[in-house]
Design a protein around this motif. Structure first.
Motif, PDB file in Angstrom:
ATOM      1  N   LEU A  25     -57.423  -1.903  -9.579  1.00 41.62           N
ATOM      2  CA  LEU A  25     -56.505  -2.888  -9.004  1.00 41.62           C
ATOM      3  C   LEU A  25     -55.084  -2.635  -9.445  1.00 41.62           C
ATOM      4  O   LEU A  25     -54.127  -2.705  -8.649  1.00 41.62           O
ATOM      5  N   GLY A  26     -54.927  -2.298 -10.690  1.00 41.87           N
ATOM      6  CA  GLY A  26     -53.568  -1.993 -11.170  1.00 41.87           C
ATOM      7  C   GLY A  26     -52.980  -0.787 -10.466  1.00 41.87           C
ATOM      8  O   GLY A  26     -51.792  -0.754 -10.124  1.00 41.87           O
ATOM      9  N   SER A  27     -53.788   0.210 -10.263  1.00 45.36           N
ATOM     10  CA  SER A  27     -53.300   1.436  -9.584  1.00 45.36           C
ATOM     11  C   SER A  27     -52.874   1.137  -8.161  1.00 45.36           C
ATOM     12  O   SER A  27     -51.827   1.609  -7.684  1.00 45.36           O
ATOM     13  N   VAL A  28     -53.712   0.349  -7.432  1.00 42.57           N
ATOM     14  CA  VAL A  28     -53.386   0.011  -6.032  1.00 42.57           C
ATOM     15  C   VAL A  28     -52.087  -0.776  -5.970  1.00 42.57           C
ATOM     16  O   VAL A  28     -51.194  -0.483  -5.162  1.00 42.57           O
ATOM     17  N   LEU A  29     -51.974  -1.791  -6.803  1.00 40.47           N
ATOM     18  CA  LEU A  29     -50.750  -2.591  -6.781  1.00 40.47           C
ATOM     19  C   LEU A  29     -49.533  -1.753  -7.127  1.00 40.47           C
ATOM     20  O   LEU A  29     -48.449  -1.886  -6.527  1.00 40.47           O
ATOM     21  N   PHE A  30     -49.657  -0.891  -8.097  1.00 42.58           N
ATOM     22  CA  PHE A  30     -48.531  -0.025  -8.467  1.00 42.58           C
ATOM     23  C   PHE A  30     -48.159   0.891  -7.326  1.00 42.58           C
ATOM     24  O   PHE A  30     -46.970   1.125  -7.031  1.00 42.58           O
ATOM     25  N   PHE A  31     -49.169   1.420  -6.617  1.00 40.99           N
ATOM     26  CA  PHE A  31     -48.895   2.340  -5.497  1.00 40.99           C
ATOM     27  C   PHE A  31     -48.154   1.616  -4.381  1.00 40.99           C
ATOM     28  O   PHE A  31     -47.178   2.117  -3.849  1.00 40.99           O
ATOM     29  N   LEU A  32     -48.634   0.405  -4.025  1.00 43.17           N
ATOM     30  CA  LEU A  32     -47.971  -0.353  -2.977  1.00 43.17           C
ATOM     31  C   LEU A  32     -46.548  -0.717  -3.360  1.00 43.17           C
ATOM     32  O   LEU A  32     -45.630  -0.758  -2.531  1.00 43.17           O
ATOM     33  N   TYR A  33     -46.389  -0.998  -4.636  1.00 42.26           N
ATOM     34  CA  TYR A  33     -45.056  -1.345  -5.110  1.00 42.26           C
ATOM     35  C   TYR A  33     -44.106  -0.174  -4.958  1.00 42.26           C
ATOM     36  O   TYR A  33     -42.959  -0.305  -4.530  1.00 42.26           O
ATOM     37  N   LYS A  34     -44.573   0.976  -5.255  1.00 39.75           N
ATOM     38  CA  LYS A  34     -43.744   2.182  -5.154  1.00 39.75           C
ATOM     39  C   LYS A  34     -43.398   2.483  -3.706  1.00 39.75           C
ATOM     40  O   LYS A  34     -42.322   2.980  -3.400  1.00 39.75           O
ATOM     41  N   LYS A  35     -44.297   2.218  -2.778  1.00 38.34           N
ATOM     42  CA  LYS A  35     -44.056   2.499  -1.358  1.00 38.34           C
ATOM     43  C   LYS A  35     -43.213   1.404  -0.709  1.00 38.34           C
ATOM     44  O   LYS A  35     -42.884   1.487   0.477  1.00 38.34           O
ATOM     45  N   GLY A  36     -42.920   0.375  -1.451  1.00 38.75           N
ATOM     46  CA  GLY A  36     -42.139  -0.711  -0.890  1.00 38.75           C
ATOM     47  C   GLY A  36     -42.909  -1.572   0.059  1.00 38.75           C
ATOM     48  O   GLY A  36     -42.332  -2.239   0.908  1.00 38.75           O
ATOM     49  N   LYS A  37     -44.194  -1.506  -0.052  1.00 40.13           N
ATOM     50  CA  LYS A  37     -45.014  -2.288   0.859  1.00 40.13           C
ATOM     51  C   LYS A  37     -45.188  -3.717   0.378  1.00 40.13           C
ATOM     52  O   LYS A  37     -45.708  -4.560   1.099  1.00 40.13           O
ATOM     53  N   ILE A  38     -44.793  -3.993  -0.810  1.00 41.55           N
ATOM     54  CA  ILE A  38     -44.911  -5.359  -1.312  1.00 41.55           C
ATOM     55  C   ILE A  38     -43.545  -6.010  -1.213  1.00 41.55           C
ATOM     56  O   ILE A  38     -42.568  -5.500  -1.766  1.00 41.55           O
TER      57      ILE A  38
END
Length: 617
Positions: free
Chosen positions: A549-562
């Motif tokens: 879960l941490g990895s997914v959230l971090f990835f989305l954060y980096k892509k600007g999807k959040i």
């Protein structure tokens, strides 16, 4: 000091003057005897007086030899004194004056040969003279006084010669001691053909006396209890002493004149079953004696003075005779005793065996036993408790509790352990009665053992239902009825019935059994190990999920999807389908729902499965 020749001349002149002038004699006084122990010192005193008073004198000591001659041993005058040489007293005597008229002769280390007369001679220069005489007595107490029996195996009263009773010895005494034999404190004197005392005196090389005294007697039966000993009388200075030997007894052999027979055991009255020992003996005392014990009818006998009867019965009662033989007259000597064996027959109970009584009914029974004219006590017991103190048993208002075995006990107070018994079985007729509650609740697992106690008469029959699940383990009769034990097998709740029936009726009881389901149990050690493993696995899974879960959230954060818009956001549902993760987000300020894929692209609601559509408010 005057020489012996000069002294003799002076003595002769004095005697001559005395003869011519008729002068008076000197008076000399001495003890008749002086007594002393052997080896000690003797003192002999010479006291004298003279009509001329104290003046010059000549003192001489003499002793009398065995031939009667006077042998001088000491001389003294005004010129000096000396002990005569070459006498047995030369080195052992001394003379002292205790005054003008007393002279003492001292003799050291007195011997037996010193027991002679000593003479004191006094002469004056005026011609007076006198003599005195004293007997010296020497004493030595005897030693080693002993007594010894003269017989070893016994003395017969029928001996033709006098028998030697014993020997007394006394040694090394002076003067010779006197020995006297005693029987029971009575001195024995020589009596022809009855008593003879033979004494032998021996003079030892030392001059002391030793005596051996033998006693010979014709013994009689009474001498079996007699006490024999010796008395020795001996002399000491100024007295007479006495000592006694130890006491000896003799074994006297004499024939039997009568015999006695008796019951040695048991002491007191004899009962059936006892072991009886008879013994007999005579009033004589012989090394060899023949005895025999026989029953008068000849059925029991023993060739000795003991007869043992084992496990006697009343048939062993009778007269028993002891016989011995007089070996001198060859005649029989007999005596007898009567043996009586007491008996007590088995108790007789009336009515016999068993009896049936109706509930509420009455019963009377009696008990008696035949005995050998001895008083008997009777009592009734049930289960160990006394219920009657006489021979009659009375029962009223009979119930099932009345049923059972009654025991009548008959005892003989005079003889310990003598008793007999009889029994009576009482049955109370009536319908069956099962002891216990009508319904019994039981919880068990798979199998259970059930017990059914039934009373009633006739003895009820017992059967269990349902029959297919009940296995009868045992049935046994009791004093009141029957005990039945059954085993029930089950895997669910069940009700089992115990049924009892006889001609008078029936009775049933129920056992409600609740089945307890089996549970798997593990040992504490195994459970502990498995629990530890589960905890570790859960922790690992949780950590992995958090990591993903941490990895997914971090990835989305980096892509600007959040989005970072303000306002409250509601994450309602997350679905993972293979490689896609779909997140539905809602804003309080917009009704538009944006679905993001893992790759960051928007997905319209129409593109989503209806399962994941947001709910309308």
């Amino acid at each position: 000091m005057a020489s012996p020749d000069t002294a003799s001349l002076l003595v002769g002149l004095l005697l001559l003057f005395h003869t011519w002038g008729g002068w008076a004699s000197v008076e000399v006084n001495m003890e008749g005897k002086v007594e002393v122990y052997l080896g000690e010192t003797a003192q002999i005193t010479c006291m004298f007086t003279s009509s001329e008073g104290v003046g010059g004198r000549i003192l001489q000591w003499f002793y009398v030899t065995e031939s009667g001659e006077e042998q001088r041993i000491y001389y003294q005058d005004s010129m000096g004194n000396y002990a005569d040489q070459n006498t047995r007293f030369t080195d052992r005597i001394s003379v002292n004056s205790t005054g003008d008229t007393n002279v003492v002769l001292t003799i050291r280390d007195v011997t037996l040969k010193d027991e002679v007369d000593f003479i004191c001679s006094i002469s004056t220069f005026t011609g007076e003279s006198g003599k005195g005489r004293t007997k010296l007595r020497v004493f030595k107490p005897p030693k080693d006084l002993t007594i010894k029996s003269g017989e070893q195996t016994g003395i017969s009263v029928n001996e033709e010669e006098l028998s030697k009773i014993g020997t007394c010895n006394v040694k090394n005494g002076y003067p010779k001691p006197n020995v006297t034999w005693y029987r029971n404190r009575t001195p024995l004197r020589n009596i022809p053909d009855k008593v003879n005392v033979v004494s032998t005196t021996t003079t030892e090389s030392t001059g002391l006396f030793s005596i051996e005294s033998d006693l010979f007697m014709r013994v009689v039966e009474e001498d079996k209890d007699s006490e024999f000993y010796c008395e020795v009388v001996y002399f000491v200075p100024g007295a007479t002493n006495m000592i006694e030997t130890d006491i000896i007894n003799i074994t006297v052999l004499y024939p039997h004149t009568e015999v006695n027979i008796w019951v040695e055991s048991p002491k007191g009255k004899i009962k059936e079953g006892d072991t009886v020992e008879l013994q007999c003996d005579g009033n004589g005392n012989l090394h060899f004696a023949s005895f025999a014990i026989k029953r008068k009818d000849g059925q029991e006998s023993s060739d000795s003075n003991v007869l043992v009867l084992n496990n006697v019965t009343r048939l062993d009662s009778g007269e028993y005779v002891c016989t011995t033989y007089d070996l001198e007259s060859f005649s029989e000597i007999t005596n007898s005793t009567r043996v009586f064996v007491h008996y007590l027959d088995r108790a007789v109970v009336t009515p016999k065996g068993s009896i049936v009584v109706a509930q509420g009914g009455e019963l009377e029974a009696t008990c008696n036993a035949l005995s050998s004219a001895l008083r008997t006590d009777k009592a009734w017991f049930k289960n160990g408790a006394k219920i009657s103190n006489n021979n009659t048993l009375r029962l009223k208002d009979a119930t099932f509790d009345t049923a059972g075995t009654y025991v009548c006990v008959v005892t003989v107070p005079e003889i310990d352990g003598m008793e007999t018994t009889g029994t009576l079985d009482v049955h109370v007729k009536g319908p069956p009665q099962i002891m216990g509650p009508d319904v019994t609740q039981i919880e068990s697992f798979e199998t259970v053992d059930l017990t059914c106690n039934v009373r009633g008469y006739p003895v009820p029959k017992v059967f269990w239902t349902p029959t297919g699940q009940v296995n009868i383990l045992s049935e046994e009769a009791t004093g009141e009825g029957l005990r039945s034990v059954a085993q029930v097998t089950f895997n669910s709740d069940i009700t089992v019935f115990c049924n009892a029936v006889n001609v008078h009726g029936n009775h049933s009881v129920a056992f409600d059994i609740k089945a307890i389901l089996p549970t798997t149990t593990k040992s504490p050690q195994k459970i502990k190990k498995e629990s530890n493993g589960v905890v570790i696995v859960v922790i690992i899974i949780c950590l992995l999920l958090l990591a993903i879960l941490g990895s997914v959230l971090f990835f989305l954060y980096k892509k600007g999807k959040i989005c970072g818009r303000s306002g409250k956001k509601d994450l309602s549902k997350v679905k993972s389908n293979k490689d896609n993760i779909v997140v539905e987000m809602k804003s309080d300020n917009t009704e538009e729902a944006i679905l993001l894929g893992v790759n960051g692209e928007k997905q319209l609601p129409s593109d989503q499965s209806s399962e994941y559509l947001p709910k309308q408010k």
